[in-house]
Design a protein around this motif. Sequence first.
Motif, short mmCIF file in Angstrom:
data_model
loop_
_atom_site.label_atom_id
_atom_site.label_comp_id
_atom_site.label_asym_id
_atom_site.label_seq_id
_atom_site.Cartn_x
_atom_site.Cartn_y
_atom_site.Cartn_z
N LEU A 116 0.85 -1.18 0.00
CA LEU A 116 0.00 0.00 0.00
C LEU A 116 0.90 1.24 0.00
O LEU A 116 1.27 1.75 1.05
N PRO A 117 1.27 1.69 -1.19
CA PRO A 117 2.14 2.86 -1.27
C PRO A 117 1.53 4.06 -0.55
O PRO A 117 0.34 4.33 -0.68
N ARG A 118 2.36 4.74 0.23
CA ARG A 118 1.88 5.91 0.95
C ARG A 118 2.54 7.15 0.37
O ARG A 118 3.75 7.20 0.21
N PRO A 119 1.75 8.17 0.09
CA PRO A 119 2.31 9.39 -0.50
C PRO A 119 3.38 10.01 0.39
O PRO A 119 3.26 10.00 1.62
N ARG A 120 4.42 10.53 -0.26
CA ARG A 120 5.49 11.22 0.47
C ARG A 120 5.68 12.60 -0.14
O ARG A 120 5.70 12.74 -1.35
N VAL A 121 5.83 13.59 0.72
CA VAL A 121 6.09 14.95 0.27
C VAL A 121 7.16 15.53 1.17
O VAL A 121 6.97 15.64 2.39
N ALA A 122 8.28 15.90 0.55
CA ALA A 122 9.40 16.51 1.30
C ALA A 122 9.77 15.69 2.52
O ALA A 122 9.96 16.22 3.63
N GLY A 123 9.87 14.38 2.34
CA GLY A 123 10.29 13.51 3.43
C GLY A 123 9.18 13.12 4.39
O GLY A 123 9.40 12.30 5.28
N ARG A 124 8.00 13.68 4.25
CA ARG A 124 6.87 13.33 5.09
C ARG A 124 6.01 12.31 4.37
O ARG A 124 5.96 12.28 3.15
N HIS A 125 5.33 11.44 5.14
CA HIS A 125 4.45 10.47 4.52
C HIS A 125 3.14 10.37 5.27
O HIS A 125 3.06 10.70 6.45
N MET A 126 2.12 9.93 4.58
CA MET A 126 0.81 9.75 5.18
C MET A 126 0.87 8.64 6.22
O MET A 126 1.54 7.63 6.04
N ALA A 127 0.18 8.83 7.32
CA ALA A 127 0.16 7.82 8.38
C ALA A 127 -0.43 6.51 7.87
O ALA A 127 -1.40 6.50 7.11
N ASP A 128 0.18 5.41 8.28
CA ASP A 128 -0.37 4.10 7.92
C ASP A 128 -1.78 3.95 8.49
O ASP A 128 -2.65 3.38 7.85
N LYS A 129 -2.00 4.50 9.69
CA LYS A 129 -3.30 4.36 10.35
C LYS A 129 -4.07 5.68 10.30
O LYS A 129 -4.69 6.11 11.28
N VAL A 130 -4.05 6.28 9.13
CA VAL A 130 -4.73 7.56 8.91
C VAL A 130 -6.21 7.46 9.24
O VAL A 130 -6.84 8.43 9.65
N GLY A 131 -6.78 6.27 9.09
CA GLY A 131 -8.21 6.07 9.36
C GLY A 131 -8.60 6.42 10.79
O GLY A 131 -9.76 6.77 11.04
N ILE A 132 -7.64 6.34 11.74
CA ILE A 132 -7.95 6.68 13.12
C ILE A 132 -8.39 8.13 13.24
O ILE A 132 -9.38 8.45 13.92
N VAL A 133 -7.68 9.02 12.59
CA VAL A 133 -8.01 10.44 12.65
C VAL A 133 -9.36 10.71 11.99
O VAL A 133 -10.19 11.47 12.51
N LEU A 134 -9.61 10.05 10.86
CA LEU A 134 -10.87 10.26 10.15
C LEU A 134 -12.05 9.72 10.95
O LEU A 134 -13.10 10.36 11.03
#
Length: 240
Positions: A96-114
Amino acid sequence: MEPDQEYVWFDHLPTRYPWSSLWYGFYRCECAALRSNEPACPVCGRTSPCEPIDPSRLGEPPTYVTPGAEGRYEDYVYLELIEREWKRPTLDVETLPRPRVAGRHMADKVGIVLLFWTYFESRIDRLIDLGLSYRPAEEAENLRIRYRSVGARMDRLYKILFATTYNADLADAGYAPIASLLQEIQTRRNAFAHGDPVAIDDSLVERLVTALRIEHLSWIAAYNRRLSVLRARTDVERGD
């Protein structure tokens, strides 16, 4: 509050207690306040939870039935969904590729925040419904329609109903760090929804989960605070 202890709140739950147990031990007083085992209700001062089921049975310990403090079944569901997502094994970044921008990446467990933000919005609506219940029905419905977004309800509509904002309420009650965290979550969640997936990173997820218990208590404090003011205002208007 003692943050260092609260950061590991979920490690100290009794065996088999789910995260929805944050609601355990809280119930609704007859005055509608949300209370736990304190000697007296923080709003009306009542020492017993409610009237006994059968007060005519003298000489026997009174039996009480108290409604839970949660507003609906989904209050448990959201917390257990958040728990399930937190305990889910981390996915392989190759699957599951996660977007990266300037060394930052989307949380694997992003669903928790949503998930949390949807749950949080429902509790803000519960506070708003409390305030609107003291208004004429037609006015209340017009206000609901006019202020639809959670941001407007936490700020502008909250001011109309309670003469303050939700975040100011938290700060006044001693929960300023939670108010600050909620502002950050709202900003990042909105950025995520509008094309910036890396706005929700692992750090935000971890800080949210570790603060979940304090956030729960802060909402209850705000609810009781608003109820107390509304009841006092009504008593003054009645001349009680």
